[in-house]
Design a protein around this motif. Structure first.
Motif, PDB file in Angstrom:
ATOM      1  N   ILE A 490       0.858  -1.194   0.000  1.00  0.00           N
ATOM      2  CA  ILE A 490       0.000   0.000   0.000  1.00  0.00           C
ATOM      3  C   ILE A 490       0.887   1.234   0.000  1.00  0.00           C
ATOM      4  O   ILE A 490       1.714   1.402   0.897  1.00  0.00           O
ATOM      5  N   SER A 491       0.737   2.092  -0.983  1.00  0.00           N
ATOM      6  CA  SER A 491       1.522   3.324  -1.072  1.00  0.00           C
ATOM      7  C   SER A 491       0.607   4.519  -0.886  1.00  0.00           C
ATOM      8  O   SER A 491      -0.406   4.650  -1.596  1.00  0.00           O
ATOM      9  N   ARG A 492       0.962   5.388   0.076  1.00  0.00           N
ATOM     10  CA  ARG A 492       0.172   6.604   0.321  1.00  0.00           C
ATOM     11  C   ARG A 492       1.068   7.837   0.198  1.00  0.00           C
ATOM     12  O   ARG A 492       2.260   7.789   0.493  1.00  0.00           O
ATOM     13  N   ALA A 493       0.432   8.924  -0.202  1.00  0.00           N
ATOM     14  CA  ALA A 493       1.150  10.195  -0.366  1.00  0.00           C
ATOM     15  C   ALA A 493       1.422  10.807   1.004  1.00  0.00           C
ATOM     16  O   ALA A 493       0.532  10.900   1.842  1.00  0.00           O
ATOM     17  N   THR A 494       2.667  11.210   1.243  1.00  0.00           N
ATOM     18  CA  THR A 494       3.004  11.877   2.503  1.00  0.00           C
ATOM     19  C   THR A 494       2.819  13.385   2.401  1.00  0.00           C
ATOM     20  O   THR A 494       2.850  14.083   3.416  1.00  0.00           O
ATOM     21  N   ARG A 495       2.661  13.877   1.182  1.00  0.00           N
ATOM     22  CA  ARG A 495       2.357  15.298   0.965  1.00  0.00           C
ATOM     23  C   ARG A 495       1.642  15.403  -0.376  1.00  0.00           C
ATOM     24  O   ARG A 495       1.493  14.408  -1.094  1.00  0.00           O
ATOM     25  N   ASP A 496       1.194  16.571  -0.738  1.00  0.00           N
ATOM     26  CA  ASP A 496       0.471  16.749  -1.997  1.00  0.00           C
ATOM     27  C   ASP A 496       1.403  16.477  -3.173  1.00  0.00           C
ATOM     28  O   ASP A 496       2.585  16.869  -3.165  1.00  0.00           O
ATOM     29  N   ILE A 497       0.861  15.819  -4.198  1.00  0.00           N
ATOM     30  CA  ILE A 497       1.621  15.469  -5.395  1.00  0.00           C
ATOM     31  C   ILE A 497       0.835  15.946  -6.606  1.00  0.00           C
ATOM     32  O   ILE A 497      -0.366  15.686  -6.720  1.00  0.00           O
ATOM     33  N   LYS A 498       1.513  16.595  -7.535  1.00  0.00           N
ATOM     34  CA  LYS A 498       0.847  17.103  -8.728  1.00  0.00           C
ATOM     35  C   LYS A 498       0.877  16.065  -9.842  1.00  0.00           C
ATOM     36  O   LYS A 498       1.787  15.239  -9.927  1.00  0.00           O
ATOM     37  N   ALA A 499      -0.117  16.119 -10.716  1.00  0.00           N
ATOM     38  CA  ALA A 499      -0.145  15.249 -11.884  1.00  0.00           C
ATOM     39  C   ALA A 499       1.136  15.446 -12.694  1.00  0.00           C
ATOM     40  O   ALA A 499       1.560  16.576 -12.933  1.00  0.00           O
ATOM     41  N   GLY A 500       1.785  14.347 -13.096  1.00  0.00           N
ATOM     42  CA  GLY A 500       3.023  14.414 -13.854  1.00  0.00           C
ATOM     43  C   GLY A 500       4.259  14.408 -12.991  1.00  0.00           C
ATOM     44  O   GLY A 500       5.377  14.250 -13.499  1.00  0.00           O
ATOM     45  N   GLU A 501       4.086  14.569 -11.665  1.00  0.00           N
ATOM     46  CA  GLU A 501       5.239  14.594 -10.756  1.00  0.00           C
ATOM     47  C   GLU A 501       5.732  13.161 -10.523  1.00  0.00           C
ATOM     48  O   GLU A 501       4.943  12.217 -10.427  1.00  0.00           O
ATOM     49  N   GLU A 502       7.055  13.012 -10.428  1.00  0.00           N
ATOM     50  CA  GLU A 502       7.595  11.676 -10.160  1.00  0.00           C
ATOM     51  C   GLU A 502       7.326  11.290  -8.711  1.00  0.00           C
ATOM     52  O   GLU A 502       7.390  12.111  -7.802  1.00  0.00           O
ATOM     53  N   ILE A 503       7.038  10.015  -8.533  1.00  0.00           N
ATOM     54  CA  ILE A 503       6.718   9.472  -7.209  1.00  0.00           C
ATOM     55  C   ILE A 503       7.939   8.728  -6.688  1.00  0.00           C
ATOM     56  O   ILE A 503       8.508   7.882  -7.386  1.00  0.00           O
ATOM     57  N   PHE A 504       8.322   9.062  -5.468  1.00  0.00           N
ATOM     58  CA  PHE A 504       9.526   8.471  -4.886  1.00  0.00           C
ATOM     59  C   PHE A 504       9.195   7.669  -3.632  1.00  0.00           C
ATOM     60  O   PHE A 504       8.179   7.895  -2.967  1.00  0.00           O
TER      61      PHE A 504
END
Length: 717
Positions: A490-504
């Motif tokens: 399960i992967s959750r966002a730790t802060r806001d992420i914009k469309a097109g942004e790379e996910i780390f």
């Protein structure tokens, strides 16, 4: 003479003496007797040693020169050559399957076949069978005049049909059975005895015999019945690609084809191809609407498709269903539509957001491609490696995703033919598999939420491969956090992420000092991290200042460790004398001053987290709540949450740490613990509203850490 010396002296030469057939069989029988004394002993796994790596053969057996055993040379990979031999002994089963074999000239030798799964008859070749080995590796086996043919790559050895024309006339005995009916009966007998690999072998021989017989209505009917039997057997073995192909080959055009579509649907489900599974199951229902088993399977398939489409899961129910012995592989689909794989400016390919995501959102939820139920750390790596090899052999369709992953430096040895079908089997290079496992696998507990309990053991970790998640690049201060429920990541966002942004993601928990953590990245993955934190520390902070921070960190840790705290529980300081607190406070201030403001005003100060946590515990122990709050705020700021105020008297919104702290905040379970301690301090100071806000922020953070909403009280268990 030492074994190493023999290897060196005889490398590339024909051995001066080999053991005779009589000697080989006599020694082999003693091993078989020992095996019979411990029939249920666990089977070890031979993991490849990368320094001994050699590529798998990609040649057809009919394109190599067949040579006698007498021409095999020591410590040599016989490129362009091959051998065809008859097995003249029962197999000795250890890390591999060892048999005595004989060629057409009466030469005998020892054949060791490794990395065959339990679903393959090659995992223990029966006496009397014929095998071909492509480009064999001949090695000294340690003892005097003791040599063997070593087959590491499972696709380098082929089980031959008894009528295969490549078998020399001198070895040929003719088929043990002659008719398709006889072979089918033998397959049925093996099936009833639960010897499923032998059943598949017999059914295959039966199908070949059908092709050799006159084609009439009776033969065709028999052939389709055998396809049905082999399909069902392959399903039991987890050979879903073959099961699906056999099911579709069994169709007659009649209404009874519902069984074929049912098996094809089940096989597709086993491959997590739920859309295809639904199509086959709906065909089965059209032909037989009353089939309860088909309807049940269809409903299960629709549930997986809903999960893939919506990302809606009953996580508490999934957690409740987990059983460490029997149920670590949950029946759920993968929700991946928020992300896509494409080229990254950082390292090769990466994952990118397909839409705007808010802090706490589910980024993706992925079912493991491969994950064995083995939580003993000393065995977990070997178990995953063995599963990867077996599944790539049993289900060649996996190659399209798994073999595209980065295998490390071994990439330079690859031919590009890995995963392709040669001589009826996929080319599986075990050294490539081990490289992929080493660079892409994840360590995981049975459930992350349970692993946050202070009472949970830290060393119960399995290993698994999640192909989609493996494309995520590392960042020391990532924008996502992963959690596990059985084989679900399960992967959750730790802060806001914009469309097109790379996910780390964070590959491993990071070290406080930049040079130490990057040394680990170079050794483990061959890269130097260039994330926001590492790049600024490396380019803007001087080498001299780094060395001074190291010295100051060592001094403050030495002072703290005289009364250490457990970072998992937060306990252990007790009532600390004022003098000790003043010492740590002074050393921590000196360490803080060694962080250049022009560099660290927008960065976490990781070296200060432990001493500030220590000071929180020290002041809690003395019930100095104002000081505990003061240092609790420092802990959060040192994690990079820049929206946190400097002063304990200021009113602020704790939930803002997830949305207003910039790109360098670091989310961990210790942040959740820090928020709870702040809540305790605020409550003791009579600031009830601030305490409630901190609890709410902690609850939200704990959802990110564990993957779904959980009771904060778990952290006290």
């Amino acid at each position: 003479m030492a074994a190493a010396t023999i290897k060196d002296d005889l490398a590339g030469q024909v051995p001066p003496r080999r053991l005779t057939k009589t000697e080989l069989l006599k020694t082999h029988k003693t091993h078989i007797k020992k095996q019979d004394l411990a029939p249920d002993a666990p089977r070890p796994v031979k993991q490849p040693i990368m320094s001994d790596a050699y590529p798998a053969s990609t040649k057809l057996i009919r394109d190599v020169e067949i040579i006698p055993l007498s021409e095999l040379r020591v410590e040599t990979h016989h490129r362009g050559k091959g051998i065809v031999v008859k097995v003249i002994s029962p197999p000795y089963i250890g890390a591999g399957s060892v048999s005595i074999v004989e060629d057409e000239f009466g030469n005998a030798d020892k054949l060791a076949i490794y990395n065959q799964g339990d679903s393959s008859i090659l995992s223990g070749v029966p006496e009397g069978c014929f095998v071909a080995v492509k480009e064999p590796y001949y090695m000294h086996n340690g003892g005097e005049n003791d040599y063997m043919i070593c087959v590491d790559h499972p696709s380098d050895v082929i089980l031959l049909r008894f009528t295969d024309p490549i078998i020399p006339e001198a070895l040929r005995l003719g088929p043990l059975l002659k008719s398709a009916e006889e072979w089918r009966s033998a397959g049925d007998k093996a099936f009833l005895e639960r010897d499923y690999p032998t059943a598949v072998f017999c059914y295959t021989e039966a199908l070949e015999a059908c092709n050799d017989e006159a084609q009439n209505e009776t033969t065709i009917k028999l052939q389709r019945a055998i396809y049905t039997k082999r399909s069902g057997t392959n399903l039991l073995l987890g050979r879903y690609d073959a099961a699906k192909a056999d099911a579709l080959a069994s169709r007659t055009g009649a209404s009874s084809d519902w069984k074929a579509y049912y098996n094809a649907g089940r096989a597709s489900y086993g491959l997590c191809e739920y859309t295809t599974s639904r199509e086959y199951l709906e065909m089965a229902l059209k032909l037989n609407p009353a089939a309860a088993a088909v309807r049940k399977e269809h409903e299960r398939c629709l549930a997986r498709l809903r999960e893939e489409e919506t990302g809606e899961y009953d996580f508490p129910a999934m957690h409740a269903a987990l059983n460490p012995q029997t149920a670590v592989h949950l029946d759920n689909g993968s929700f991946l539509r928020n992300t896509t794989i494409r080229e990254s400016k950082h390292h090769g390919r990466g994952l990118f957001a397909t839409r705007n995501l808010q802090a706490g959102d589910l980024v993706f939820c992925e079912k493991a491609t491969l994950m064995p139920n083995q939580y003993e750390p000393s065995r977990a790596s070997a178990a995953l490696y063995a599963m990867m090899v077996r599944q790539l052999c049993d289900n060649p369709s996996l190659a399209g995703s798994v073999l595209k992953l980065y295998p490390g430096p071994y990439e330079e040895q690859l031919t590009g033919a890995e995963g392709t079908i040669v001589d009826g089997v996929p080319v599986v290079d075990v050294f490539m598999v081990e490289g992929i496992r080493n660079k892409n696998c994840f360590s995981l507990p049975l459930a992350t939420v349970d692993n946050t309990k202070p009472s949970s053991p830290d060393d119960r970790m399995a290993k698994g491969l999640w192909v989609h998640a493996s494309h995520m690049n590392h960042c020391c201060v990532p924008n996502t956090m992963r959690a596990f429920l059985g084989d679900m990541l399960i992967s959750r966002a730790t802060r806001d992420i914009k469309a097109g942004e790379e996910i780390f993601q964070q590959y491993v928990p990071i070290k406080a000092l930049a040079d130490l953590r990057n040394t680990g990245f170079k050794q483990g993955w061959g890269f130097e991290c260039n994330c926001f934190l590492c790049a600024r520390e490396r380019t803007l902070s001087s080498t001299g200042m780094l060395e001074r921070r190291k010295e100051a960190l060592a001094a403050v840790e030495k002072a703290c460790n005289k009364r250490p705290i457990n970072m998992k529980t937060g306990d252990g300081v007790g009532i600390v004398p004022d003098a000790a607190i003043r010492t740590v406070d002074r050393l921590a201030k000196q360490l803080e001053d060694l962080h250049e403001s022009e560099v660290y005003d927008v960065l976490p100060r990781l070296t200060l987290i432990y001493p500030c946590n220590w000071l929180v515990e020290a002041h809690r122990g003395r019930k100095n709540h104002a000081k505990a709050v003061k240092y609790g705020l420092k802990v959060l700021r040192n994690f990079g949450f820049l929206s946190v105020p400097d002063s304990e008297s200021v009113e602020w919104e704790p939930r803002d740490i997830y949305t207003k702290s910039g790109e360098a905040s670091l989310m961990t379970v210790h942040v959740v613990a820090g928020l709870r301690k702040l809540a305790e301090g605020y409550a003791a100071l009579g600031r009830k509203e601030m305490a409630e806000r901190c609890v709410e922020a902690a609850r939200f953070g704990y959802m990110i850490v564990t993957g779904f909403e959980n009771d904060l009280e778990i952290l006290d268990q």
